[in-house]
Write a protein that holds these residues in place. Sequence first.
Motif, short mmCIF file in Angstrom:
data_model
loop_
_atom_site.label_atom_id
_atom_site.label_comp_id
_atom_site.label_asym_id
_atom_site.label_seq_id
_atom_site.Cartn_x
_atom_site.Cartn_y
_atom_site.Cartn_z
N CYS A 49 96.73 -33.02 23.81
CA CYS A 49 95.13 -33.29 25.06
C CYS A 49 93.94 -31.82 23.72
CB CYS A 49 95.78 -32.90 26.18
SG CYS A 49 96.76 -33.63 26.95
N ARG A 50 93.09 -32.79 23.97
CA ARG A 50 92.37 -30.83 24.01
C ARG A 50 90.84 -31.70 24.20
NH1 ARG A 50 95.43 -30.87 21.50
NH2 ARG A 50 95.83 -30.38 18.87
N ARG A 51 90.35 -32.30 25.84
CA ARG A 51 89.47 -32.00 26.18
C ARG A 51 90.65 -31.66 28.09
NH1 ARG A 51 84.41 -32.46 27.19
NH2 ARG A 51 83.80 -33.73 29.11
N ILE A 52 91.13 -30.68 27.88
CA ILE A 52 91.98 -30.40 29.36
C ILE A 52 90.90 -30.08 30.51
CG2 ILE A 52 93.36 -29.37 30.39
CD1 ILE A 52 94.57 -29.32 27.71
N ALA A 53 91.47 -30.85 32.21
CA ALA A 53 89.92 -30.17 32.59
C ALA A 53 91.22 -29.12 33.86
CB ALA A 53 89.69 -31.13 33.93
N ALA A 54 90.74 -28.63 34.61
CA ALA A 54 91.06 -27.58 35.73
C ALA A 54 90.53 -28.31 36.72
CB ALA A 54 90.90 -26.52 35.10
N ILE A 55 91.98 -28.30 37.80
CA ILE A 55 91.29 -28.64 39.44
C ILE A 55 91.85 -27.82 39.42
CG2 ILE A 55 91.89 -30.02 41.30
CD1 ILE A 55 91.98 -32.30 39.20
N HIS B 95 82.65 -38.22 29.44
CA HIS B 95 83.41 -38.19 28.43
C HIS B 95 84.53 -37.63 29.24
CE1 HIS B 95 80.99 -38.86 24.71
NE2 HIS B 95 79.78 -37.37 25.47
N ARG B 96 85.40 -37.97 29.68
CA ARG B 96 86.70 -38.28 30.51
C ARG B 96 87.90 -37.53 29.84
NH1 ARG B 96 89.03 -44.14 32.76
NH2 ARG B 96 87.58 -44.38 34.35
N PRO B 97 87.91 -36.72 30.84
CA PRO B 97 89.65 -35.58 30.25
C PRO B 97 90.30 -36.74 29.65
CG PRO B 97 89.70 -35.24 31.92
CD PRO B 97 88.14 -36.12 31.84
N ASP B 98 91.49 -36.40 29.24
CA ASP B 98 92.86 -36.51 28.69
C ASP B 98 93.77 -35.51 28.91
OD1 ASP B 98 92.13 -34.71 27.23
OD2 ASP B 98 93.18 -35.33 24.92
N GLY B 99 93.76 -34.91 30.24
CA GLY B 99 94.58 -33.79 30.25
C GLY B 99 94.16 -32.67 31.63
N VAL B 100 95.14 -32.74 32.79
CA VAL B 100 94.03 -32.40 33.63
C VAL B 100 95.40 -31.22 33.97
CG1 VAL B 100 93.69 -32.52 36.21
CG2 VAL B 100 92.79 -34.40 34.63
N PHE B 101 95.15 -29.94 34.24
CA PHE B 101 95.91 -28.54 34.89
C PHE B 101 95.20 -28.34 36.64
CE2 PHE B 101 96.60 -24.33 34.95
CZ PHE B 101 97.52 -24.43 35.98
N CYS B 102 96.11 -29.09 37.30
CA CYS B 102 96.23 -28.37 38.32
C CYS B 102 96.45 -27.36 39.30
CB CYS B 102 96.94 -29.74 39.71
SG CYS B 102 95.37 -31.37 39.34
N PHE B 103 95.91 -26.56 39.67
CA PHE B 103 96.39 -25.16 40.19
C PHE B 103 97.34 -25.23 41.12
CE2 PHE B 103 92.29 -22.26 38.01
CZ PHE B 103 92.65 -22.96 37.28
N ASN B 104 97.89 -26.43 41.47
CA ASN B 104 98.93 -26.53 42.69
C ASN B 104 99.91 -28.37 42.63
OD1 ASN B 104 97.90 -28.07 44.48
ND2 ASN B 104 98.36 -26.65 46.14
N ASP B 105 100.61 -27.88 43.09
CA ASP B 105 101.36 -29.65 42.87
C ASP B 105 100.57 -30.19 43.96
OD1 ASP B 105 103.35 -28.54 41.11
OD2 ASP B 105 104.85 -28.79 42.34
N LEU B 106 100.25 -30.48 45.07
CA LEU B 106 99.71 -31.13 46.28
C LEU B 106 98.33 -31.66 45.54
CD1 LEU B 106 99.76 -29.60 49.26
CD2 LEU B 106 101.53 -31.64 48.74
N MET B 107 97.47 -30.72 44.61
CA MET B 107 96.86 -31.30 44.03
C MET B 107 97.10 -32.82 42.82
SD MET B 107 93.56 -27.67 44.02
CE MET B 107 94.40 -27.47 43.25
#
Length: 340
Positions: A176-182, A239-251
């Motif tokens: 992944c190179r375009r990583i989002a954070a939720i 430009h959509r992300p190709d990876g997402v890090f969610c700050f908890n499992d519920l999200m």
Amino acid sequence: MPTTLRDVAKLAGVSPKTVSNVVNGYVHVRPETRDRVERAIATLNYRPNLSARSLRQGRTGIIALAVPELDIPYFAELARHLVTEADLHGWTVLVDQTEGVHERERKVIGGLRDQLIDGLILSPLALTAEDLAARTDSTPMVLLGERVHHGPADHVVIDNIAAARDATNHLIERGCRRIAAIGAQRVPAGETARLRLRGYREALADAGLPYDEELVTTTLRYHRRDGAAAMTWLLGLPHRPDGVFCFNDLMALGALRTLAEQGVKVPGDIAVIGFDDIEDGRYSVPTLSTISPNKQEIARLAVDLLKRQMVTGGPGLADGDGPQEIFAPYKLTPRESTLG
């Protein structure tokens, strides 16, 4: 009328003191006498007066656990481990919900239950170090979570910066190179979010990837619907992300639902990782990669610190160096949402 200790003594043909010794587990009672007393207790269905015993011993055998939300699976699972650990000490756990409201948390530490509990384990969201420093109640207390570091109370926590860095690095290692954070938050109670955002940014910087504000979504809460809404917004980007890090499992579970509804392949199109390792994530489709705090160890450490305070009279006094801040272990647990 309820059966009294004297009733048991009369039936067993012993003194009330002997009955008391048997009830309290004293070893210096002859086996035949103990057997006679226990049979009398069973016959009369005797139940000790716990209130009177507590007054004599200066203990209630009850501790309190106060968490922000009981319907957050992480807190529910942690509470289960704490109840198990407390039971090893013969303690009953009274569970309270603060909803992260400052006034409720202030009441919890203010001693409103000081005649009922022997100790308090608290996961605060709104309290400040100043609130804790101004506390006048002497009930032993242990803090959990990220709200107050290096404060006036014993504290059990995990290294959220390092854990968030590991989660982001895992996505980078998967290509992944375009990583989002939720889960970013801009509120005073958002210390967990700030630490995890910092770890996310550090991982990007270490990998030579740019930090893009557009890919960082803020959420008011950490529920499934927040993750679903944030993922919907991210999918609407040019430009959509190709990876997402969610700050908890519920999200993360909410994000997975949105991705499934919109026909996005996970992890083929977008890889997803969460944080907390709640049981639901092991049964989602796909199963959820996550950061796994050792909840059992967090519970054990918190209960041990509370027990030490009951013995020594205050946080850290056994070592003579003030309140303890102990980091519990965690691990990266990859599953289908990043591995396929």
